[in-house]
Design an enzyme around this catalytic site. Structure first.
Site, PDB file in Angstrom:
ATOM      1  CE  LYS A  94      43.350  43.869 -64.392  1.00 39.50           C
ATOM      2  NZ  LYS A  94      41.952  44.343 -64.316  1.00 39.50           N
ATOM      3  CE  LYS A 130      34.609  38.013 -66.026  1.00 41.36           C
ATOM      4  NZ  LYS A 130      35.558  38.153 -67.128  1.00 41.36           N
ATOM      5  CG  ASP A 170      33.146  39.647 -69.257  1.00 38.61           C
ATOM      6  OD1 ASP A 170      34.182  39.078 -69.610  1.00 38.61           O
ATOM      7  OD2 ASP A 170      32.023  39.095 -69.353  1.00 38.61           O
ATOM      8  CB  SER A 382      43.951  44.456 -67.826  1.00 42.71           C
ATOM      9  OG  SER A 382      42.726  44.798 -68.412  1.00 42.71           O
TER      10      SER A 382
HETATM   11  P1  NDP Z   1      30.353  42.553 -75.480  1.00 38.40           P
HETATM   12  O1  NDP Z   1      29.239  42.848 -74.535  1.00 38.40           O
HETATM   13  O2  NDP Z   1      31.126  43.669 -76.065  1.00 38.40           O
HETATM   14  O3  NDP Z   1      29.798  41.663 -76.711  1.00 38.40           O
HETATM   15  C1  NDP Z   1      29.176  40.451 -76.514  1.00 38.40           C
HETATM   16  C2  NDP Z   1      28.677  39.938 -77.854  1.00 38.40           C
HETATM   17  O4  NDP Z   1      28.167  38.622 -77.688  1.00 38.40           O
HETATM   18  C3  NDP Z   1      27.526  40.762 -78.414  1.00 38.40           C
HETATM   19  O5  NDP Z   1      27.539  40.688 -79.809  1.00 38.40           O
HETATM   20  C4  NDP Z   1      26.298  40.051 -77.831  1.00 38.40           C
HETATM   21  O6  NDP Z   1      25.127  40.253 -78.552  1.00 38.40           O
HETATM   22  C5  NDP Z   1      26.739  38.606 -77.936  1.00 38.40           C
HETATM   23  N1  NDP Z   1      26.093  37.799 -76.901  1.00 38.40           N
HETATM   24  C6  NDP Z   1      26.121  38.005 -75.554  1.00 38.40           C
HETATM   25  N2  NDP Z   1      25.368  37.089 -74.929  1.00 38.40           N
HETATM   26  C7  NDP Z   1      24.870  36.293 -75.892  1.00 38.40           C
HETATM   27  C8  NDP Z   1      24.021  35.163 -75.885  1.00 38.40           C
HETATM   28  N3  NDP Z   1      23.543  34.644 -74.733  1.00 38.40           N
HETATM   29  N4  NDP Z   1      23.730  34.576 -77.084  1.00 38.40           N
HETATM   30  C9  NDP Z   1      24.192  35.083 -78.246  1.00 38.40           C
HETATM   31  N5  NDP Z   1      25.000  36.169 -78.311  1.00 38.40           N
HETATM   32  C10 NDP Z   1      25.325  36.750 -77.159  1.00 38.40           C
HETATM   33  O7  NDP Z   1      31.303  41.523 -74.700  1.00 38.40           O
HETATM   34  P2  NDP Z   1      32.820  41.150 -74.989  1.00 38.40           P
HETATM   35  O8  NDP Z   1      33.075  41.168 -76.452  1.00 38.40           O
HETATM   36  O9  NDP Z   1      33.657  41.955 -74.083  1.00 38.40           O
HETATM   37  O10 NDP Z   1      32.887  39.646 -74.435  1.00 38.40           O
HETATM   38  C11 NDP Z   1      32.580  38.525 -75.265  1.00 38.40           C
HETATM   39  C12 NDP Z   1      33.176  37.275 -74.657  1.00 38.40           C
HETATM   40  O11 NDP Z   1      34.603  37.432 -74.524  1.00 38.40           O
HETATM   41  C13 NDP Z   1      32.686  36.919 -73.247  1.00 38.40           C
HETATM   42  O12 NDP Z   1      32.704  35.518 -73.097  1.00 38.40           O
HETATM   43  C14 NDP Z   1      33.763  37.516 -72.355  1.00 38.40           C
HETATM   44  O13 NDP Z   1      33.816  36.897 -71.077  1.00 38.40           O
HETATM   45  C15 NDP Z   1      35.000  37.195 -73.177  1.00 38.40           C
HETATM   46  N6  NDP Z   1      36.168  38.000 -72.860  1.00 38.40           N
HETATM   47  C16 NDP Z   1      36.144  39.369 -72.968  1.00 38.40           C
HETATM   48  C17 NDP Z   1      37.279  40.085 -72.694  1.00 38.40           C
HETATM   49  C18 NDP Z   1      37.347  41.560 -72.934  1.00 38.40           C
HETATM   50  O14 NDP Z   1      38.453  42.098 -72.872  1.00 38.40           O
HETATM   51  N7  NDP Z   1      36.249  42.247 -73.220  1.00 38.40           N
HETATM   52  C19 NDP Z   1      38.505  39.443 -72.188  1.00 38.40           C
HETATM   53  C20 NDP Z   1      38.459  37.994 -72.194  1.00 38.40           C
HETATM   54  C21 NDP Z   1      37.308  37.330 -72.490  1.00 38.40           C
HETATM   55  P3  NDP Z   1      23.993  41.283 -77.975  1.00 38.40           P
HETATM   56  O15 NDP Z   1      24.605  42.644 -78.144  1.00 38.40           O
HETATM   57  O16 NDP Z   1      22.788  41.060 -78.817  1.00 38.40           O
HETATM   58  O17 NDP Z   1      23.786  40.923 -76.535  1.00 38.40           O
END
Ligand code: NDP
Length: 453
Positions: A94, A130, A170, A382
């Site tokens: 998962k 992943k 993600d 999930s």
């Molecule tokens: P989203 O794609 O919804 O959002 C990501 C956010 O982070 C956006 O604002 C994006 O900006 C910014 N971002 C991404 N890459 C970069 C970078 N290199 N530098 C600066 N800003 C960046 O993703 P999530 O919110 O789902 O995920 C965010 C984090 O949380 C990740 O690490 C993910 O692995 C973790 N996570 C997510 C889960 C989930 O349920 N969604 C569960 C557990 C962990 P921009 O739009 O400009 O790219």
């Protein structure tokens, strides 16, 4: 730490780095775990004798495949995709799928490795995996996203299944992408079952899944503060990101009475000293979830500062919640936050804090929640979505939210138990040690029971 433990860590890491060259993110994630787990396994020879950590750092398998698709101009495009099935000792694999140009095998191995511990901490029967692709969804039309997702699922469908491997979202993979992926799976397999989570409510999704990761990170933070006789209420918070995790972390911080003064995206961050209240958050959600706009537009609309190309960590705050991506908070950022009186940090993103920063927070006595524990709420709901699919029922919003709160409280309890007993500083809770050891034991005991497999 004594000399024997230090030597053991360096020998272990030397071997791992030799076997996994050019994989800095994976090496970083393993080192963070090895620093607290190896001293623990020195006192528990059954795990050392069975080479549990060596086996846990080697994925069961990694699938690599080409995704060919056609863009709107008729041009043929090719991307690379992966699914790293890391460990299924305590349940089917998962873990999410990430679409971002920075995705490599190293990034997915770090995420898959951490997922083993995180899933174990939830108490639900889920193994670690992943996947993702170096595909960049930014600027693509809905039709291009659909064609890419359909082609990816054509390559992936034979390796997943509700009792084999259940992917989710993600970075870059939200409701739209999961819907296209699920539609293609259903067409290929002629089966309607829970092979993906994060699905739409009309076709098997769970209430509160969208909010779960962000809410969970703040429930965990509230648990840590309550344990010390304090709370989130009345504190200033900085948040990075403005995606799925960040938006709902901001919402829950608001519910608990904090004032959130920053949000960001890959372009820069906004600083709104008056706070991103419910009304402004609704506007921001529409901007990011529907209009797919940039965070700078928030500053134009609400008349606050926008700092291009910067991260929010020099803004004074008591609570910091990094929710964007890996290595977005450096050791120097951590020392700036400590100098300005940060009380608690909860990692909404995966591995957002560099190792130097993690150690700075730990030695300064900051209540630091590592991602494995803090952002486990997403995968936990999930898991609840899988249970509802298997039972063919849907729980109410209140029921799922209550289960999420309970799970985050239980994870906090495990971190306190192991983080007090085995933490570096006696008398206080080391949440990093607690999460690593608490997540490790269940998986390690299952591996011991299976023998040499
Ligand atoms: P989203 O794609 O919804 O959002 C990501 C956010 O982070 C956006 O604002 C994006 O900006 C910014 N971002 C991404 N890459 C970069 C970078 N290199 N530098 C600066 N800003 C960046 O993703 P999530 O919110 O789902 O995920 C965010 C984090 O949380 C990740 O690490 C993910 O692995 C973790 N996570 C997510 C889960 C989930 O349920 N969604 C569960 C557990 C962990 P921009 O739009 O400009 O790219």
């Amino acid at each position: 730490m004594n000399r024997a433990a230090r030597n053991e860590i360096e020998t272990f890491m030397h071997g791992l780095e030799r076997r996994n060259p050019g994989e800095p993110e994976f090496q970083q994630a393993v080192r963070e775990v090895a620093e607290t787990l190896i001293p623990f396994t020195l006192d528990h020879s059954e795990y050392r004798n069975a080479q549990i950590l060596e086996r846990m750092t080697e994925p069961d398998r990694a699938i690599i495949f080409r995704v060919t698709w056609q863009d709107d101009s008729g041009q043929i495009r090719a991307n690379r995709a992966w699914r790293v099935q890391f460990n299924n000792s305590i349940g089917p694999y998962k873990g999410g799928m990430r679409f971002h140009p920075s995705v490599t095998l190293s990034v997915l191995k770090f995420l898959g490795f951490e997922q083993i511990f995180k899933n174990s901490l939830t108490g639900l029967p889920m193994g670690g995996a992943k996947g993702g692709s170096n595909f960049n969804p930014k600027g693509k039309s809905d039709n291009e996203i659909m064609r890419f997702c359909q082609s990816l699922m054509t390559g992936l469908h034979r390796y997943i299944g509700d009792d084999i491997d259940v992917p989710a979202g993600d970075i870059g993979v939200g409701a739209r992408e999961i819907s296209y992926l699920f539609g293609q799976y259903k067409r290929l397999e002629n089966r309607f079952n829970g092979i993906l989570t994060g699905k739409g409510l009309e076709f098997g999704g769970s209430l509160v899944r969208t909010e779960a990761t962000g809410y969970g990170a703040i429930y965990f933070m509230e648990n840590m503060l309550n344990y010390r006789g304090d709370s989130v209420a009345g504190k200033i918070a900085t948040v990075s990101g403005s995606g799925n995790v960040a938006l709902y972390a901001i919402e829950k911080l608001n519910h608990f009475g904090a004032t959130v003064v920053t949000a960001s995206d890959s372009g820069g961050f906004i600083h709104d000293p008056a706070g991103i209240d419910a009304e402004k958050l609704a506007w921001l959600k529409d901007l990011k979830e529907h209009r797919r706009g940039r965070i700078s537009e928030y500053a134009d609309h609400f008349g606050c500062e926008y700092h291009e190309g910067e991260r929010p960590w020099r803004v004074p705050c008591e609570l910091a919640v990094p929710c964007a991506t890996q290595n977005e908070l450096s050791g120097e950022d951590a020392r700036t936050l400590i100098g300005q009186g940060v009380v608690s940090v909860s990692e909404g993103a995966n591995m957002p804090t560099e190792l130097d920063g993690v150690n700075a927070f730990r030695s300064a006595g900051v209540l630091f929640a590592p991602a494995k524990a803090a952002n486990a709420g997403g995968v936990a709901v999930s898991g609840l979505e899988q249970s509802q699919n298997a039972l063919r029922i849907s729980w109410s919003r209140e029921e799922v939210n209550e289960r999420l709160r309970t799970i985050m409280g239980d994870i906090h309890g495990k971190c306190v138990q192991y983080g007090t007993e085995y933490g570096a500083t006696k008398g206080s809770v080391d949440y990093v040690a607690g999460a690593n050891i608490g997540g490790f034991i269940k998986v390690a005991d299952a591996m011991l029971a299976y023998g040499a497999v």
